[in-house]
Design a protein around this motif. Structure first.
Motif, PDB file in Angstrom:
ATOM      1  N   GLY A  66      25.130  -1.758  -9.930  1.00  0.00           N
ATOM      2  CA  GLY A  66      24.590  -0.998 -10.860  1.00  0.00           C
ATOM      3  C   GLY A  66      23.125  -0.434 -10.854  1.00  0.00           C
ATOM      4  N   ILE A  67      22.658  -0.813  -9.821  1.00  0.00           N
ATOM      5  CA  ILE A  67      21.119  -0.493  -9.684  1.00  0.00           C
ATOM      6  C   ILE A  67      20.889   0.707  -8.924  1.00  0.00           C
ATOM      7  CG2 ILE A  67      18.839  -1.106  -8.927  1.00  0.00           C
ATOM      8  CD1 ILE A  67      19.874  -4.266  -9.568  1.00  0.00           C
ATOM      9  N   GLU A  68      20.030   1.740  -9.133  1.00  0.00           N
ATOM     10  CA  GLU A  68      19.677   2.885  -8.440  1.00  0.00           C
ATOM     11  C   GLU A  68      18.900   2.300  -7.379  1.00  0.00           C
ATOM     12  OE1 GLU A  68      18.081   7.518  -8.777  1.00  0.00           O
ATOM     13  OE2 GLU A  68      18.609   6.157 -10.558  1.00  0.00           O
ATOM     14  N   PHE A  69      18.975   2.869  -6.223  1.00  0.00           N
ATOM     15  CA  PHE A  69      17.958   2.599  -4.995  1.00  0.00           C
ATOM     16  C   PHE A  69      17.340   3.769  -4.444  1.00  0.00           C
ATOM     17  CE2 PHE A  69      20.617  -1.107  -5.036  1.00  0.00           C
ATOM     18  CZ  PHE A  69      19.736  -2.056  -4.597  1.00  0.00           C
ATOM     19  N   VAL A  70      16.047   3.745  -4.794  1.00  0.00           N
ATOM     20  CA  VAL A  70      15.208   5.070  -4.328  1.00  0.00           C
ATOM     21  C   VAL A  70      14.556   4.974  -3.101  1.00  0.00           C
ATOM     22  CG1 VAL A  70      13.415   6.799  -4.947  1.00  0.00           C
ATOM     23  CG2 VAL A  70      14.777   5.785  -6.905  1.00  0.00           C
ATOM     24  N   GLN A  71      15.021   5.521  -1.991  1.00  0.00           N
ATOM     25  CA  GLN A  71      14.353   5.532  -0.661  1.00  0.00           C
ATOM     26  C   GLN A  71      13.013   6.007  -0.476  1.00  0.00           C
ATOM     27  OE1 GLN A  71      15.566   3.341   1.448  1.00  0.00           O
ATOM     28  NE2 GLN A  71      17.252   3.002  -0.132  1.00  0.00           N
ATOM     29  N   MET A  72      11.937   5.438  -0.035  1.00  0.00           N
ATOM     30  CA  MET A  72      10.779   5.738   0.204  1.00  0.00           C
ATOM     31  C   MET A  72      10.516   5.797   1.649  1.00  0.00           C
ATOM     32  SD  MET A  72       9.571   5.911  -3.005  1.00  0.00           S
ATOM     33  CE  MET A  72       7.825   5.605  -2.740  1.00  0.00           C
ATOM     34  N   ASP A  73       9.757   7.012   2.143  1.00  0.00           N
ATOM     35  CA  ASP A  73       9.301   7.081   3.660  1.00  0.00           C
ATOM     36  C   ASP A  73       7.978   6.548   3.634  1.00  0.00           C
ATOM     37  OD1 ASP A  73       8.856   8.052   6.132  1.00  0.00           O
ATOM     38  OD2 ASP A  73       9.895   9.420   6.061  1.00  0.00           O
ATOM     39  N   ILE A  74       8.024   5.322   4.161  1.00  0.00           N
ATOM     40  CA  ILE A  74       6.514   4.875   4.519  1.00  0.00           C
ATOM     41  C   ILE A  74       5.733   5.329   5.395  1.00  0.00           C
ATOM     42  CG2 ILE A  74       5.427   2.620   5.083  1.00  0.00           C
ATOM     43  CD1 ILE A  74       7.666   0.961   4.230  1.00  0.00           C
ATOM     44  N   LEU A  75       6.312   6.038   6.687  1.00  0.00           N
ATOM     45  CA  LEU A  75       5.745   6.571   7.542  1.00  0.00           C
ATOM     46  C   LEU A  75       5.061   7.948   7.196  1.00  0.00           C
ATOM     47  CD1 LEU A  75       4.906   6.349  10.625  1.00  0.00           C
ATOM     48  CD2 LEU A  75       6.948   7.739  11.017  1.00  0.00           C
ATOM     49  N   ARG A  76       5.801   8.688   6.262  1.00  0.00           N
ATOM     50  CA  ARG A  76       5.306   9.930   5.616  1.00  0.00           C
ATOM     51  C   ARG A  76       4.311   9.711   4.565  1.00  0.00           C
ATOM     52  NH1 ARG A  76      10.142  12.932   3.444  1.00  0.00           N
ATOM     53  NH2 ARG A  76       9.952  11.661   1.639  1.00  0.00           N
ATOM     54  N   GLY A  77       4.283   8.376   4.105  1.00  0.00           N
ATOM     55  CA  GLY A  77       3.294   8.015   3.070  1.00  0.00           C
ATOM     56  C   GLY A  77       3.699   8.140   1.646  1.00  0.00           C
ATOM     57  N   ASP A  78       5.174   8.079   1.335  1.00  0.00           N
ATOM     58  CA  ASP A  78       5.649   8.107   0.069  1.00  0.00           C
ATOM     59  C   ASP A  78       4.988   7.284  -0.794  1.00  0.00           C
ATOM     60  OD1 ASP A  78       7.097  10.238   0.950  1.00  0.00           O
ATOM     61  OD2 ASP A  78       9.138   9.183   0.876  1.00  0.00           O
ATOM     62  N   ASN A  79       4.659   5.964  -0.457  1.00  0.00           N
ATOM     63  CA  ASN A  79       4.137   4.936  -1.179  1.00  0.00           C
ATOM     64  C   ASN A  79       2.702   5.092  -1.499  1.00  0.00           C
ATOM     65  OD1 ASN A  79       4.250   4.296   1.699  1.00  0.00           O
ATOM     66  ND2 ASN A  79       3.365   2.284   1.044  1.00  0.00           N
ATOM     67  N   LEU A  80       2.132   6.127  -0.876  1.00  0.00           N
ATOM     68  CA  LEU A  80       0.706   6.031  -1.043  1.00  0.00           C
ATOM     69  C   LEU A  80       0.155   7.190  -1.955  1.00  0.00           C
ATOM     70  CD1 LEU A  80      -0.141   6.181   2.787  1.00  0.00           C
ATOM     71  CD2 LEU A  80      -0.343   4.068   1.069  1.00  0.00           C
ATOM     72  N   THR A  81       1.167   8.051  -2.501  1.00  0.00           N
ATOM     73  CA  THR A  81       0.902   9.002  -3.438  1.00  0.00           C
ATOM     74  C   THR A  81       0.356   8.495  -4.841  1.00  0.00           C
ATOM     75  OG1 THR A  81       3.139   8.997  -4.517  1.00  0.00           O
ATOM     76  CG2 THR A  81       2.721  10.410  -2.468  1.00  0.00           C
ATOM     77  N   GLU A  82      -0.238   9.356  -5.634  1.00  0.00           N
ATOM     78  CA  GLU A  82      -0.796   8.958  -6.583  1.00  0.00           C
ATOM     79  C   GLU A  82       0.052   8.576  -7.517  1.00  0.00           C
ATOM     80  OE1 GLU A  82      -4.021   7.985  -7.547  1.00  0.00           O
ATOM     81  OE2 GLU A  82      -4.592   8.399  -5.303  1.00  0.00           O
ATOM     82  N   ALA A  83       1.316   9.345  -7.802  1.00  0.00           N
ATOM     83  CA  ALA A  83       2.415   9.208  -8.389  1.00  0.00           C
ATOM     84  C   ALA A  83       3.019   7.804  -8.470  1.00  0.00           C
ATOM     85  CB  ALA A  83       3.573  10.026  -8.477  1.00  0.00           C
ATOM     86  N   PHE A  84       3.076   7.352  -7.163  1.00  0.00           N
ATOM     87  CA  PHE A  84       3.695   5.763  -6.895  1.00  0.00           C
ATOM     88  C   PHE A  84       2.471   4.990  -7.357  1.00  0.00           C
ATOM     89  CE2 PHE A  84       4.845   2.205  -4.404  1.00  0.00           C
ATOM     90  CZ  PHE A  84       5.945   1.992  -5.057  1.00  0.00           C
ATOM     91  N   LYS A  85       1.369   5.277  -7.030  1.00  0.00           N
ATOM     92  CA  LYS A  85       0.237   4.333  -7.315  1.00  0.00           C
ATOM     93  C   LYS A  85       0.244   3.867  -8.793  1.00  0.00           C
ATOM     94  CE  LYS A  85      -2.485   4.899  -3.279  1.00  0.00           C
ATOM     95  NZ  LYS A  85      -3.972   5.295  -2.806  1.00  0.00           N
ATOM     96  N   GLN A  86       0.729   4.883  -9.376  1.00  0.00           N
ATOM     97  CA  GLN A  86       0.647   4.599 -11.043  1.00  0.00           C
ATOM     98  C   GLN A  86       1.697   3.433 -11.522  1.00  0.00           C
ATOM     99  OE1 GLN A  86       1.200   7.925 -13.289  1.00  0.00           O
ATOM    100  NE2 GLN A  86      -0.709   9.061 -12.326  1.00  0.00           N
ATOM    101  N   LYS A  87       2.715   3.467 -10.624  1.00  0.00           N
ATOM    102  CA  LYS A  87       3.816   2.399 -10.570  1.00  0.00           C
ATOM    103  C   LYS A  87       3.298   1.030 -10.032  1.00  0.00           C
ATOM    104  CE  LYS A  87       7.719   5.706 -10.404  1.00  0.00           C
ATOM    105  NZ  LYS A  87       8.249   5.726 -11.591  1.00  0.00           N
TER     106      LYS A  87
ATOM    107  N   PRO B 208      -0.267  -0.175  -8.232  1.00  0.00           N
ATOM    108  CA  PRO B 208      -1.643   0.270  -7.909  1.00  0.00           C
ATOM    109  C   PRO B 208      -1.843  -0.217  -6.232  1.00  0.00           C
ATOM    110  CG  PRO B 208      -1.485  -0.657  -9.763  1.00  0.00           C
ATOM    111  CD  PRO B 208      -0.198  -0.885  -9.619  1.00  0.00           C
ATOM    112  N   LEU B 209      -0.928  -1.222  -5.752  1.00  0.00           N
ATOM    113  CA  LEU B 209      -1.184  -1.736  -4.294  1.00  0.00           C
ATOM    114  C   LEU B 209      -0.265  -0.986  -3.398  1.00  0.00           C
ATOM    115  CD1 LEU B 209      -1.295  -5.824  -4.966  1.00  0.00           C
ATOM    116  CD2 LEU B 209      -3.121  -4.070  -4.882  1.00  0.00           C
ATOM    117  N   ALA B 210       0.380  -0.057  -3.810  1.00  0.00           N
ATOM    118  CA  ALA B 210       1.023   0.772  -3.116  1.00  0.00           C
ATOM    119  C   ALA B 210       2.128   0.245  -2.203  1.00  0.00           C
ATOM    120  CB  ALA B 210       0.195   1.659  -2.088  1.00  0.00           C
ATOM    121  N   LYS B 211       2.760  -0.947  -2.530  1.00  0.00           N
ATOM    122  CA  LYS B 211       3.576  -1.620  -1.667  1.00  0.00           C
ATOM    123  C   LYS B 211       5.254  -1.705  -2.302  1.00  0.00           C
ATOM    124  CE  LYS B 211       0.580  -3.466   0.998  1.00  0.00           C
ATOM    125  NZ  LYS B 211       0.324  -3.435   2.297  1.00  0.00           N
TER     126      LYS B 211
END
Length: 203
Positions: A26-47, A49-52
């Motif tokens: 029952g858990i939703e999985f949200v896929q992130m594209d690391i090569l594209r830098g989805d984890n480096l966006t400011e929106a994700f860093k709010q979740k 800050p280490l962007a991991k």
């Protein structure tokens, strides 16, 4: 609840295997594209800050990062099928072996990939010599692990645990580093055949 992950990353797979073993759904999985830098966006860093990734976002907005911390959360809210031990001694032994798998197998596996593959050359100082050294350390640790498994069914004793999950994801990911279990490592091969045949290994 949501888990932000990159499905091919070993730490993300560790969480998925853990959840499967504990029959948590029952858990939703949200896929992130690391090569594209989805984890480096400011929106994700709010979740995080280490962007991991992965991270677990609870329904109230609380965010838990670090894959073992995420596993710990699910272990605590669901006591069935314990993967981190039941008694104080079991918990300590499993933590001991989990740390060994983390520090001596998973971490050098990741460093070998990051510093030799060129995948992260646009965002980190790549040191190929260090990556090669890490790969050699992985090979040495596999020798140790094979010897250990001569007298132990699983990594931390008689029961499957998070230590086995960490070892499994590390060994599988080492395919990208061209490092595999050696033919003479019979004990490690026996263990690998058993754990990789569990339904959770396909999670």
């Amino acid at each position: 609840m949501k888990i932000y992950e990159a499905a091919t990353a070993p730490n993300a797979r560790r969480v998925r295997i853990f959840l499967h073993e504990k029959n948590i759904t029952g858990i939703e999985f949200v896929q992130m594209d690391i090569l594209r830098g989805d984890n480096l966006t400011e929106a994700f860093k709010q979740k995080n800050p280490l962007a991991k990734i992965p991270i677990l976002e609870l329904d109230d907005g609380t965010v838990i990062s670090e894959s073992v911390a995420i596993c710990r959360y699910f272990e605590e809210i669901n006591a069935e099928h314990p993967l981190m031990g039941s008694s104080p001694l079991e918990k300590a032994i499993i933590e001991q072996w989990q740390r060994r798998m983390e520090l001596s197998l998973l971490m050098p596996t990741g460093m070998c990939f990051q510093h030799t593959s060129g995948y992260f050359k646009d965002r980190m100082n790549v040191v190929p010599g260090w990556g090669k050294e890490c790969g050699e350390n992985v090979k040495k640790f596999l020798v140790f692990l094979d010897q250990h498994l001569a007298s132990s069914e699983y990594i931390a004793g008689d029961s499957f645990s998070i230590a086995d999950i960490t070892a499994l994801i590390s060994i599988d990911f080492n395919r990208v580093n061209n490092i595999r279990i050696a033919d003479e490592q019979k004990n490690l091969k026996r263990w690998y055949a058993e754990v990789s045949s569990r339904p959770s290994a396909k999670a």
